[in-house]
Design an enzyme around this catalytic site. Structure first.
Site, PDB file in Angstrom:
ATOM      1  N   HIS A 308       0.310  -1.290   0.215  1.00 40.79           N
ATOM      2  CA  HIS A 308      -0.304   0.168  -0.274  1.00 40.79           C
ATOM      3  C   HIS A 308       0.034   1.397  -0.195  1.00 40.79           C
ATOM      4  O   HIS A 308       1.779   1.256   0.456  1.00 40.79           O
ATOM      5  CB  HIS A 308      -0.826  -0.364   1.521  1.00 40.79           C
ATOM      6  CG  HIS A 308      -2.035   0.498   1.306  1.00 40.79           C
ATOM      7  ND1 HIS A 308      -2.162   2.304   1.082  1.00 40.79           N
ATOM      8  CD2 HIS A 308      -3.331   0.437   0.880  1.00 40.79           C
ATOM      9  CE1 HIS A 308      -3.447   2.865   1.094  1.00 40.79           C
ATOM     10  NE2 HIS A 308      -4.160   1.991   1.028  1.00 40.79           N
ATOM     11  N   ASP A 365      -7.719  -5.525  -0.350  1.00 39.75           N
ATOM     12  CA  ASP A 365      -8.054  -5.764  -1.563  1.00 39.75           C
ATOM     13  C   ASP A 365      -7.893  -7.499  -1.299  1.00 39.75           C
ATOM     14  O   ASP A 365      -8.969  -8.242  -2.053  1.00 39.75           O
ATOM     15  CB  ASP A 365      -8.194  -5.832  -2.241  1.00 39.75           C
ATOM     16  CG  ASP A 365      -8.411  -4.522  -2.545  1.00 39.75           C
ATOM     17  OD1 ASP A 365      -9.513  -3.708  -2.366  1.00 39.75           O
ATOM     18  OD2 ASP A 365      -8.007  -2.963  -2.998  1.00 39.75           O
TER      19      ASP A 365
HETATM   20  N1  ACO Z   1       4.377  -7.687  -4.792  1.00 38.25           N
HETATM   21  C1  ACO Z   1       5.437  -7.298  -5.423  1.00 38.25           C
HETATM   22  N2  ACO Z   1       6.425  -6.821  -5.080  1.00 38.25           N
HETATM   23  C2  ACO Z   1       5.684  -5.728  -4.686  1.00 38.25           C
HETATM   24  C3  ACO Z   1       4.262  -5.658  -4.555  1.00 38.25           C
HETATM   25  C4  ACO Z   1       3.668  -6.561  -4.795  1.00 38.25           C
HETATM   26  N3  ACO Z   1       2.229  -6.595  -4.486  1.00 38.25           N
HETATM   27  N4  ACO Z   1       3.917  -4.399  -4.175  1.00 38.25           N
HETATM   28  C5  ACO Z   1       4.987  -3.729  -3.864  1.00 38.25           C
HETATM   29  N5  ACO Z   1       6.420  -4.394  -4.331  1.00 38.25           N
HETATM   30  C6  ACO Z   1       7.646  -4.434  -4.489  1.00 38.25           C
HETATM   31  C7  ACO Z   1       8.247  -2.935  -5.457  1.00 38.25           C
HETATM   32  O1  ACO Z   1       8.345  -4.274  -6.453  1.00 38.25           O
HETATM   33  C8  ACO Z   1       9.292  -1.634  -4.970  1.00 38.25           C
HETATM   34  O2  ACO Z   1      10.505  -3.261  -4.907  1.00 38.25           O
HETATM   35  P1  ACO Z   1      12.104  -2.289  -4.874  1.00 38.25           P
HETATM   36  O3  ACO Z   1      11.455  -1.447  -3.304  1.00 38.25           O
HETATM   37  O4  ACO Z   1      13.161  -3.482  -4.474  1.00 38.25           O
HETATM   38  O5  ACO Z   1      11.596  -1.514  -6.146  1.00 38.25           O
HETATM   39  C9  ACO Z   1       8.940  -1.976  -3.781  1.00 38.25           C
HETATM   40  O6  ACO Z   1       7.733  -3.122  -3.140  1.00 38.25           O
HETATM   41  C10 ACO Z   1       7.701  -0.603  -3.668  1.00 38.25           C
HETATM   42  O7  ACO Z   1       6.638  -0.717  -4.265  1.00 38.25           O
HETATM   43  P2  ACO Z   1       6.208   1.024  -5.169  1.00 38.25           P
HETATM   44  O8  ACO Z   1       5.297   0.242  -6.196  1.00 38.25           O
HETATM   45  O9  ACO Z   1       7.009   2.090  -4.936  1.00 38.25           O
HETATM   46  O10 ACO Z   1       5.369   0.853  -4.066  1.00 38.25           O
HETATM   47  P3  ACO Z   1       4.073   1.707  -4.851  1.00 38.25           P
HETATM   48  O11 ACO Z   1       3.998   2.665  -2.969  1.00 38.25           O
HETATM   49  O12 ACO Z   1       4.173   2.832  -5.204  1.00 38.25           O
HETATM   50  O13 ACO Z   1       2.861   0.992  -4.335  1.00 38.25           O
HETATM   51  C11 ACO Z   1       0.972  -0.489  -5.218  1.00 38.25           C
HETATM   52  C12 ACO Z   1       1.534   0.209  -3.808  1.00 38.25           C
HETATM   53  C13 ACO Z   1       0.428  -0.027  -6.266  1.00 38.25           C
HETATM   54  C14 ACO Z   1      -0.604  -0.772  -4.332  1.00 38.25           C
HETATM   55  C15 ACO Z   1       2.152  -2.052  -5.107  1.00 38.25           C
HETATM   56  O14 ACO Z   1       1.981  -2.686  -3.560  1.00 38.25           O
HETATM   57  C16 ACO Z   1       1.194  -2.766  -5.572  1.00 38.25           C
HETATM   58  O15 ACO Z   1       0.751  -2.499  -6.648  1.00 38.25           O
HETATM   59  N6  ACO Z   1       0.087  -3.913  -5.725  1.00 38.25           N
HETATM   60  C17 ACO Z   1      -0.394  -4.844  -5.541  1.00 38.25           C
HETATM   61  C18 ACO Z   1      -1.996  -4.579  -6.298  1.00 38.25           C
HETATM   62  C19 ACO Z   1      -2.532  -4.138  -5.260  1.00 38.25           C
HETATM   63  O16 ACO Z   1      -3.683  -4.942  -4.146  1.00 38.25           O
HETATM   64  N7  ACO Z   1      -2.728  -2.501  -5.232  1.00 38.25           N
HETATM   65  C20 ACO Z   1      -4.641  -2.800  -3.448  1.00 38.25           C
HETATM   66  C21 ACO Z   1      -4.064  -1.094  -3.371  1.00 38.25           C
HETATM   67  S1  ACO Z   1      -4.872  -0.526  -1.954  1.00 38.25           S
HETATM   68  C22 ACO Z   1      -6.471   0.236  -3.048  1.00 38.25           C
HETATM   69  O17 ACO Z   1      -6.373   1.095  -3.199  1.00 38.25           O
HETATM   70  C23 ACO Z   1      -7.584   0.105  -2.165  1.00 38.25           C
END
Ligand code: ACO
Length: 425
Positions: A308, A365
């Site tokens: 998140h 979610d």
């Molecule tokens: N699975 C694996 N790796 C992940 C995931 C994941 N679900 N989410 C983040 N990471 C990793 C990234 O690759 C990154 O790694 P790094 O630092 O080695 O490059 C690190 O964790 C940070 O990730 P970001 O994408 O920079 O985090 P951000 O805060 O921008 O993204 C998000 C948050 C979009 C929710 C992301 O975690 C994601 O895509 N999750 C899966 C989709 C999801 O569940 N969305 C629902 C969110 S809740 C809502 O909207 C109600």
């Protein structure tokens, strides 16, 4: 030099600039950079707004470090465990929890306003079979602006109440219609003898002239899901709503834009993706393979329902939903491969260094999809459920912006990286 300021020094020429710090009632202060360009000739750069407060707001507070979420000062666990979704909607829209009399009137008004103009049915008729309900819903809400054009000009609290109560009341009906049309099923009109959440489940499941029984445990679970989704400060869809509000667009056009933003699988579409992913993984012996893919930097695969932008410790909504899921599974006697796969993923991710070090915990979610499945809500309706919950929050945020003096149109700038002026050939 005043104490409550930040000084920025341009190391290229030694120029220094001072900016005021604005303190929050709780949570991080902000640096007021509204004069940054005027004073320095530079823009600030913050892709994805990770460090930018886009507005002042009284509505919802989140502390991502401690996993705290409050609506108008009330903790989310109090709202979810002791109050209903209509209490929550009233609180968000009006600033205070309702008295019993206010709640009774609000409940009655929700019932009276739950019918939609028959013209909307003609619009829905035009959509192809199997159209995604989010696309139908977004179009339906946008079409409401043709029926209630007067809401373009809202000047009194009475006018605001009429506009906001109308959309909150109609969203579940439009949502259920969206589903019924997408499947070619007969639409079911609202039943005035049923409560808000029960009515939605009824419109989803019933068939004309057939008795239908809805269990209290199911209604309560869905009502709590609505409550947990009701607002979440300046997330992507709320920002879309506020951006439209800043242009003085029709409020229902703003809600329609919010629905579009919410549909994305990085946002409200994630719960649908969670179930699709669990189905794709299929069995517990495949979990390790997919966990490895999620950790592989060269693989775009992400574990849906984890991580998140704001919550880096735990998502308080997920904690509440986990308990509901466990209760519901017991009450409805639900088990199966999907739950086994989900439990294994959850266990690994909560203990694995990759996920722990990045603060990637199950989000709302991850659990809501499994609960919605237990409630026999089809996958393509998951984001629609989110819309029903989020509508009071969007409207409250829309109104907060409208109440502001000197509304500034949302208009970010950019770091231009394109060609410099070219000589015409
Ligand atoms: N699975 C694996 N790796 C992940 C995931 C994941 N679900 N989410 C983040 N990471 C990793 C990234 O690759 C990154 O790694 P790094 O630092 O080695 O490059 C690190 O964790 C940070 O990730 P970001 O994408 O920079 O985090 P951000 O805060 O921008 O993204 C998000 C948050 C979009 C929710 C992301 O975690 C994601 O895509 N999750 C899966 C989709 C999801 O569940 N969305 C629902 C969110 S809740 C809502 O909207 C109600």
């Amino acid at each position: 030099m005043s104490k409550n300021t930040v000084t920025v020094i341009d190391n290229r020429n030694g120029n220094s600039y001072e900016f005021n710090i604005l303190d929050a009632s709780i949570g991080p202060s902000v640096v007021d950079i509204s004069t940054f360009y005027k004073n320095t000739g530079m823009f600030t750069y913050d892709e994805g707004y990770t460090s930018t407060a886009s507005c002042k707001s009284d509505i919802t507070y989140i502390d991502g470090e401690t996993g705290k979420l409050m609506y108008r000062g009330y903790d989310i666990s109090y709202m979810a465990n002791k109050k209903t979704f209509l209490d929550t909607a009233f609180l968000l829209l009006n600033g205070d929890l309702p008295t019993q009399e206010e709640l009774d009137n609000f409940t009655l008004e929700m019932k009276k306003r739950s019918f939609v103009h028959e013209a909307v049915k003609k619009l829905f008729d035009a959509f192809p079979d199997r159209a995604h309900p989010m696309a139908i819903l977004s179009a339906g809400v946008s079409a409401l602006a043709t029926l209630y054009f007067k809401h373009l000009d809202i000047n009194t609290s009475e006018e605001f109440r009429e506009m906001s109560n109308r959309i909150v009341a109609k969203i579940p009906t439009l949502a259920a219609f969206s589903y019924r049309y997408s499947k070619g099923l007969p639409i079911i009109y609202p039943d005035l003898n049923r409560g808000f959440t029960e009515n939605f489940l009824y419109m989803m499941r019933a068939y004309p002239h057939q008795h239908i029984e809805l269990r209290d445990v199911e209604i309560k679970a869905l009502d709590t899901i609505f409550t947990l989704h009701a607002d979440h400060e300046q997330n992507a869809s709320t920002t879309a709503v506020r951006n439209l509000a800043s242009t003085m667009a029709h409020p229902y056009a703003a809600i329609s834009a919010g629905i579009g933003a919410l549909w994305g699988k990085s946002h409200g579409g994630a719960n649908e993706s969670v179930i699709r992913q669990l189905e794709m993984i299929g069995s517990v012996d495949k979990v390790d393979e997919y966990i490895a893919r999620a950790k592989d930097k060269n693989d775009p695969f992400r574990l849906m329902g984890f991580g998140h932008r704001v919550y880096k410790n735990f998502d308080p909504r997920a904690t509440i939903l986990k308990d509901i899921r466990d209760d519901l599974m017991g009450e409805l006697n639900i088990s199966g491969k999907l739950i086994e796969v989900a439990n294994k993923i959850e266990h690994i991710a909560l203990n694995d260094e990759y996920f722990v070090s990045r603060g990637l915990y199950p989000n709302i979610d991850f659990y809501s999809g499994l609960i919605l499945q237990a409630l026999k809500i089809p996958k393509e309706m998951f984001a629609v459920i989110f819309v029903i919950g989020r509508t009071p929050g969007w409207i409250a945020q829309w109104n907060e912006l409208q109440q502001q003096k000197n509304i500034k149109i949302a208009r970010p700038r950019q770091l231009y990286n394109g060609p410099t002026e070219r000589t015409p050939k």
